[in-house]
Design an enzyme around this catalytic site. Structure first.
Site, short mmCIF file in Angstrom:
data_model
loop_
_atom_site.label_atom_id
_atom_site.label_comp_id
_atom_site.label_asym_id
_atom_site.label_seq_id
_atom_site.Cartn_x
_atom_site.Cartn_y
_atom_site.Cartn_z
N CYS A 47 0.82 -1.21 0.00
CA CYS A 47 0.00 0.00 0.00
C CYS A 47 0.86 1.27 0.00
CB CYS A 47 -1.00 -0.01 1.15
SG CYS A 47 -0.28 -0.09 2.80
N HIS A 78 -2.78 0.98 6.84
CA HIS A 78 -3.10 1.00 5.42
C HIS A 78 -3.15 2.44 4.94
CE1 HIS A 78 -4.57 -0.55 1.65
NE2 HIS A 78 -5.70 0.13 1.71
N HIS A 99 -5.54 2.12 -3.97
CA HIS A 99 -4.87 1.48 -2.84
C HIS A 99 -4.52 0.04 -3.17
CE1 HIS A 99 -8.74 -0.31 -0.84
NE2 HIS A 99 -8.94 -0.14 -2.12
#
Length: 236
Positions: A127, A193, A205
């Site tokens: 990510c 994240h 993402h």
């Protein structure tokens, strides 16, 4: 690969079988040698890791020109992680199937995978890498990289909260702008994240174990967002 190097590599693969062996090819003056290393991975049957200390010791002995590892009971076909790490290290990778004994070598191409649909390889294509690559390709801004071990969010580290200012970001609370980054907490005590806002209500993402993709920002992603940050140099 020179037969002498291949012989040393093969002997090492045999000695560690059924676990993966790993080693380095080091150029010393006019001679290259195979330097066996200790696999410190916790999953030695299907992956390897060379310690930072051992890698540094090898650098003291000469110029590292190749990274080697075996594939026990498997073909020499490189995995997605092999390909990613070859690019990350910018060195040739040599893979030896064992006991079959087939050798395959791959070299870095210098190309990044597409932002959409790239496979997940933690620390290389993950990510944060997705955010970094978006900024490099779209905004021509080079964000710093941060060392991160797989599963870091299970410990006490706060990779994103501790480092977003070092990467040139500030927290914002106003209207969203393209390039804003959402710091998200997913099934963890840590913010683990990140997603970049690409406009039209969408984020880019890369979730763990999945292909990178666009999603509509809202619902689950919005509920689990803990902070929105903006790069201070990200002004048109």
């Amino acid at each position: 690969m020179h037969p002498i190097l291949l012989q040393a590599f093969s002997q090492h693969a045999q000695s560690t079988y059924p676990q993966e062996c790993c080693g380095l090819i080091v150029q010393q003056a006019n001679k290259a040698c195979y330097l066996p290393c200790t696999n410190v991975s916790t999953h030695k049957a299907d992956e390897f890791e060379i310690s930072v200390q051992e890698y540094a010791a090898a650098e003291d002995q000469g110029n590292i020109i190749g990274i080697c590892h075996s594939h026990p009971n498997a073909t020499s076909k490189p995995s997605q992680r092999d390909i990613a790490m070859c690019e990350a290290t910018q060195l040739p990778w040599h893979i030896l199937s064992w006991p079959e004994g087939d050798l395959r070598s791959i070299v870095p191409t210098g190309e990044s995978p597409p932002l959409i649909g790239r496979p997940f390889v933690h620390g290389v294509w993950d990510c944060y890498s997705c955010v970094r690559d978006w900024y490099r390709e779209i905004k021509h801004i080079k964000l710093p990289n941060f060392e991160r071990k797989d599963g870091w969010w299970e410990g006490e580290e706060e990779l994103y909260l501790d480092n977003f200012t070092k990467a040139g970001f500030i927290q914002v609370h106003d209207q969203l702008e393209i390039g804003d980054v959402f710091l998200i907490q997913i099934q963890s005590k840590r913010v683990n994240h990140a997603a970049v806002y690409v406009g039209d209500g969408k984020i880019l993402h890369h979730l763990y174990g999945r292909l990178s993709r666009h999603d509509v920002y809202g619902g689950y992603w919005q509920r689990n967002t803990r902070m929105i940050v903006r790069h201070v140099g990200d002004k048109d």
